[in-house]
Design a protein around this motif. Structure first.
Motif, short mmCIF file in Angstrom:
data_model
loop_
_atom_site.label_atom_id
_atom_site.label_comp_id
_atom_site.label_asym_id
_atom_site.label_seq_id
_atom_site.Cartn_x
_atom_site.Cartn_y
_atom_site.Cartn_z
N MET B 1 -28.66 4.68 20.33
CA MET B 1 -28.43 4.03 21.62
C MET B 1 -29.25 4.67 22.75
N ILE B 2 -29.29 6.00 22.75
CA ILE B 2 -30.06 6.72 23.78
C ILE B 2 -30.93 7.78 23.10
N GLN B 3 -32.17 7.80 23.52
CA GLN B 3 -33.07 8.85 23.00
C GLN B 3 -33.77 9.51 24.16
N ILE B 4 -33.68 10.81 24.21
CA ILE B 4 -34.40 11.58 25.23
C ILE B 4 -35.33 12.52 24.48
N LYS B 5 -36.63 12.39 24.78
CA LYS B 5 -37.60 13.22 24.06
C LYS B 5 -38.42 14.05 25.04
N ASN B 6 -38.40 15.35 24.83
CA ASN B 6 -39.24 16.28 25.60
C ASN B 6 -39.16 16.07 27.11
N LEU B 7 -37.98 15.89 27.60
CA LEU B 7 -37.81 15.60 29.03
C LEU B 7 -37.99 16.89 29.86
N VAL B 8 -38.90 16.80 30.82
CA VAL B 8 -39.16 17.95 31.70
C VAL B 8 -38.95 17.49 33.14
N LYS B 9 -38.15 18.24 33.88
CA LYS B 9 -37.94 17.96 35.30
C LYS B 9 -38.01 19.27 36.05
N GLU B 23 -30.21 12.86 21.27
CA GLU B 23 -30.05 11.52 20.70
C GLU B 23 -28.56 11.20 20.68
N ILE B 24 -28.21 10.08 21.25
CA ILE B 24 -26.80 9.70 21.31
C ILE B 24 -26.63 8.39 20.55
N LEU B 25 -25.71 8.40 19.64
CA LEU B 25 -25.53 7.24 18.77
C LEU B 25 -24.40 6.34 19.28
N GLU B 26 -24.48 5.08 18.91
CA GLU B 26 -23.48 4.11 19.34
C GLU B 26 -22.10 4.49 18.80
N THR B 59 -35.24 6.36 26.32
CA THR B 59 -34.96 4.95 25.98
C THR B 59 -33.45 4.74 25.89
N LEU B 60 -33.03 3.61 26.47
CA LEU B 60 -31.61 3.21 26.44
C LEU B 60 -31.55 1.84 25.80
N PHE B 61 -30.67 1.68 24.90
CA PHE B 61 -30.56 0.41 24.17
C PHE B 61 -31.93 -0.03 23.66
N GLY B 62 -32.72 0.94 23.26
CA GLY B 62 -34.03 0.66 22.67
C GLY B 62 -35.13 0.34 23.68
N ARG B 63 -34.82 0.45 24.96
CA ARG B 63 -35.82 0.12 25.98
C ARG B 63 -35.93 1.24 27.01
N GLU B 64 -37.10 1.23 27.67
CA GLU B 64 -37.28 2.22 28.73
C GLU B 64 -36.50 1.76 29.97
N MET B 65 -35.83 2.69 30.59
CA MET B 65 -34.99 2.35 31.74
C MET B 65 -35.79 2.43 33.03
N HIS B 66 -35.68 1.39 33.88
CA HIS B 66 -36.31 1.37 35.20
C HIS B 66 -35.23 1.14 36.26
N PRO B 67 -35.54 1.45 37.53
CA PRO B 67 -34.52 1.20 38.56
C PRO B 67 -34.09 -0.26 38.66
N ASP B 68 -34.94 -1.19 38.24
CA ASP B 68 -34.54 -2.59 38.31
C ASP B 68 -34.26 -3.20 36.93
N SER B 69 -33.90 -2.36 35.98
CA SER B 69 -33.50 -2.88 34.66
C SER B 69 -32.04 -3.30 34.71
N TYR B 70 -31.79 -4.41 35.41
CA TYR B 70 -30.40 -4.81 35.66
C TYR B 70 -29.65 -5.21 34.39
N ASP B 71 -30.39 -5.75 33.41
CA ASP B 71 -29.70 -6.13 32.17
C ASP B 71 -29.20 -4.90 31.42
N ILE B 72 -29.93 -3.79 31.55
CA ILE B 72 -29.45 -2.54 30.93
C ILE B 72 -28.30 -1.97 31.76
N LYS B 73 -28.51 -2.00 33.08
CA LYS B 73 -27.48 -1.44 33.97
C LYS B 73 -26.12 -2.12 33.78
N ARG B 74 -26.19 -3.43 33.46
CA ARG B 74 -24.95 -4.18 33.27
C ARG B 74 -24.10 -3.58 32.14
#
Lengths: 378, 309
Positions: B1-9, B23-26, B59-74
């Motif tokens: 469901m969620i994959q975070i790879k090599n995230l640097v902030k 990696e977070i599974l459903e 990636t969330l639900f198999g897609r990259e998340m953007h601020p206007d990814s309203y279908d994912i946000k739902r």
């Protein structure tokens, strides 16, 4: 969208601080203006004064004629009635008249107070005495100039007839009413603070509620538009209440153009709120920095529009007129000014249209600032 | 469901997330455990596209998340660390407002709001304003605002901070119920007991890195300690202490103020061996108990410091 607006409306309505500054404060200020400026005009309309004749000499009669001239030329200002000394003093004691002029070789004034009316009566006496002294000096030193002087002094007494406040634009103006128009303009600009607050509420790095709204599945444009419409309506209703208070309760004469006043107020609300929202959305700074920017912008725009120092707007018009075309405060005050000064509505129309166009530009600017934004830190 | 790879902030010179992988599974209740400042909230904010990040992939639900990814946000419900509600609106109005950001249909929304109120147990407080609620009830309202639209993924960022035990239990039970009803949960906390209680899989974060992850059993198997025996009210001399240290599977002892802590490796019968020694030497004691290793032990052994440090 209506559901979002409904709850934002309730939220704003229940926010006492917001309601005080946007609704009650202008009403309080209006009342203070009225007490300070409004009463001067009202009370000066007619000063009841008694005249007691003590002497029938020619010199004494001159003063009586002087008073008669003033009463005739400025009938709304003073009303005299000849009576006995006893009756005059009795009326003065009862507060039914403001003063007693004694017609004598040396005219005298008796007043019972120290208010504006008494000062006006005193100024009449001083004016007469000053003129008399000049006449005596001229007759003593240059008697040949006496006829010319008498003609001039007679003209002075008639001055009130010719001195009437008017504008080059062809409309009569009332200087005091301009203060009340400034108050309406200021209330429009209060919308700037409401818009600013609304803008903060959709930014994740400022309010937790902002973060939650950002994460919702409703587009930013919808949220911005619903907030914008709602705040404009609230601000506009505040102004309508203020206008109702001015005309209905305080009985101020704002002129025949109430429709134009309402239109300026409405468009003023649009530009005020839109400007606040834009300032709130510029940059990704924290709240304190943004408040400082808002204060700088709002005070700066008021300063440049001449609300703080007269003449600034004229200077800007001469050297950099574009500022007057984009400055919301300048546009609102200019719209009121042109409405009261010019018969021709072209300048008024230009101001109103400019405000509407800038409001839309500010709003779109706000949307572009906050849409798809990711913050550096939260 | 969620994959975070090599995230640097990075925040200037500070590296908040250092090549974080998750990696977070459903269907799981995934715990992000770590001390304050370890990067839990930063990771969540990056995941939700609120924060910019310097490097990595999410990636969330198999897609990259953007601020206007309203279908994912739902599909996502967020319960932020700070209570995020309107102070001027009542409980029911707040829930309805935030639910309205996801659900437009009035009838459906009303049902969802009622269910959320029922779920968090705020029926008798529905007309109260937030400033009339206690800290625990306020947290429940915060949760209700995040879950009313029935999201598939619920992210709870330290939802039990400053909450009374009764409300805490209510919240934890609620989270388990949400999961049972089909929601995937991401739960961040620095309270290891809570994470142990509700999470099916856990990642331990420190300095922005995922230092260990797995089920609690897997995590505990990663460390040497298998059992900790504590004996209170005991008087020992140096020789006896040394003898206890030399018992089979004992790898560490700590004796202070008549309290002895014996750390043993994973073998069984440790408690029996210690008791047998005490009986043989006729050493009296007040109280004795045995504990399995905690996540704090895992954290301590991997990082060399306590989780709450």
């Amino acid at each position: 969208m209506i559901q979002l607006m409904k709850y934002r409306f309730l939220s704003l309505l229940r926010d006492r601080t917001t309601m005080f500054w946007s609704l009650l404060f202008p009403l309080i200020l209006c009342t203070l203006f009225y007490v300070t400026f409004g009463n001067i005009d009202t009370n000066l309309e007619c000063i009841d004064t008694a005249v007691v004749v003590r002497d029938e000499s020619r010199q004494a009669k001159t003063f009586q004629t002087f008073l008669g001239d003033i009463e005739e030329e400025a009938e709304d200002l003073i009303k005299t009635e000849e009576m006995t000394d006893k009756k005059a003093k009795s009326l003065l004691k009862d507060g039914k008249i403001c003063g007693i002029f004694y017609i004598d070789k040396e005219p005298e004034l008796l007043v019972a107070g120290t208010g504006v009316e008494e000062s006006v009566l005193q100024s009449f006496l001083e004016s007469y005495q000053g003129g008399l002294e000049i006449v005596q000096n001229v007759s003593r030193e240059k008697p040949e100039n006496l006829p010319e002087l008498m003609k001039h002094l007679s003209g002075s007494a008639m001055q009130a007839e010719y001195v009437k406040e008017a504008s080059l634009g062809g409309k009569e103006t009332d200087g005091m009413i301009q203060y009340f128009f400034s108050l309406i303009a200021m209330t429009c600009m209060f919308g700037c603070f409401l818009g600013f607050e609304a803008s903060m509420m959709i930014q994740a790095n400022i309010y937790p509620v902002g973060a939650r709204r950002c994460l919702g599945a409703t587009g930013k444009m919808k949220i911005i538009l619903s907030d914008f419409i709602l705040i404009c309506v609230i601000n506009f209703v505040d102004i309508l209440v203020l206008l109702g208070y001015m005309t209905g309760v305080l009985k101020l004469d704002l002129g025949d153009d109430i429709g134009k006043i309402i239109l300026v107020s409405f468009v003023g609300c649009l530009i005020g709120v839109a400007m606040g929202m834009l300032v709130g959305s510029v940059g990704k700074w924290k709240e304190g920095t943004k408040i400082a920017i808002l204060l700088a912008v709002s005070l700066g725009s008021s300063f440049l529009s001449g609300l703080m120092v007269g003449g600034i707007k004229g200077l800007i018009e001469e050297y950099c007129p574009i500022i007057n075309r984009i400055n919301p405060s300048a546009l609102i005050s200019d719209a009121f000014y042109s409405m009261t000064i010019y018969e021709d509505a072209s300048r008024y129309t230009r101001d109103v249209l400019s405000m509407a166009v800038w409001a839309v530009i500010f709003l779109i600017g706000n949307f572009f600032m906050v849409r798809r934004v990711r913050y550096d830190s939260i | 469901m969620i994959q975070i790879k090599n995230l640097v902030k990075r925040y200037g010179d500070l590296v908040a997330l250092d090549h974080l992988n998750l990696e977070i599974l459903e269907g799981e209740v995934f715990g992000l455990l770590g001390p304050n400042g370890c990067g839990k909230t930063t990771a969540i904010s990056c995941l939700l596209a609120l924060l910019k990040y310097d490097k990595g992939e999410i990636t969330l639900f198999g897609r990259e998340m953007h601020p206007d990814s309203y279908d994912i946000k739902r599909k996502i419900g967020i319960v932020p660390q700070e209570v995020a509600v309107f102070q001027e609106l009542s409980v029911v109005e707040n829930i309805d407002y935030f639910c309205g950001l996801y659900i437009k249909d009035k009838v459906k929304r009303r049902e969802c709001v009622e269910e959320a109120i029922d779920f968090v147990g705020l029926e008798s407080h529905r007309k109260m304003r937030p400033n009339q609620l206690s800290g625990g009830l306020l947290r429940r309202l915060n949760i209700a605002c995040g879950i009313a639209h029935k999201p598939k993924l619920v992210i709870l960022d330290e939802p039990t901070v400053a909450v009374d035990p009764q409300s805490r239990n209510h919240i934890l039970e609620g989270i388990q119920k949400l999961n049972k009803d089909g929601a995937t949960i991401i739960y961040t906390s620095h309270y290891m007991e809570e994470v142990e209680q509700i999470c099916t899989r856990i990642a331990i974060l420190d300095h922005g890195r995922n230092i260990a992850s797995g089920t609690k059993e897997e995590l505990k198997r990663m460390i040497k300690m298998g059992e900790r025996i504590t004996i209170e009210g005991i008087a020992l001399d140096k020789e006896q202490l040394q003898e206890i240290k030399e018992l089979p599977h004992v790898f560490q002892t700590d004796y202070k103020n008549q309290k002895l802590v014996v750390c043993c490796s994973g073998a069984k019968q440790n408690l029996m061996r210690v008791l047998h020694y005490l009986q043989e030497k006729e050493i009296s004691f007040g109280k004795i108990f045995s504990e399995m290793p905690t996540l704090n032990d895992v954290f301590l052994e991997i990082t060399g410091k306590e989780l709450r440090d």
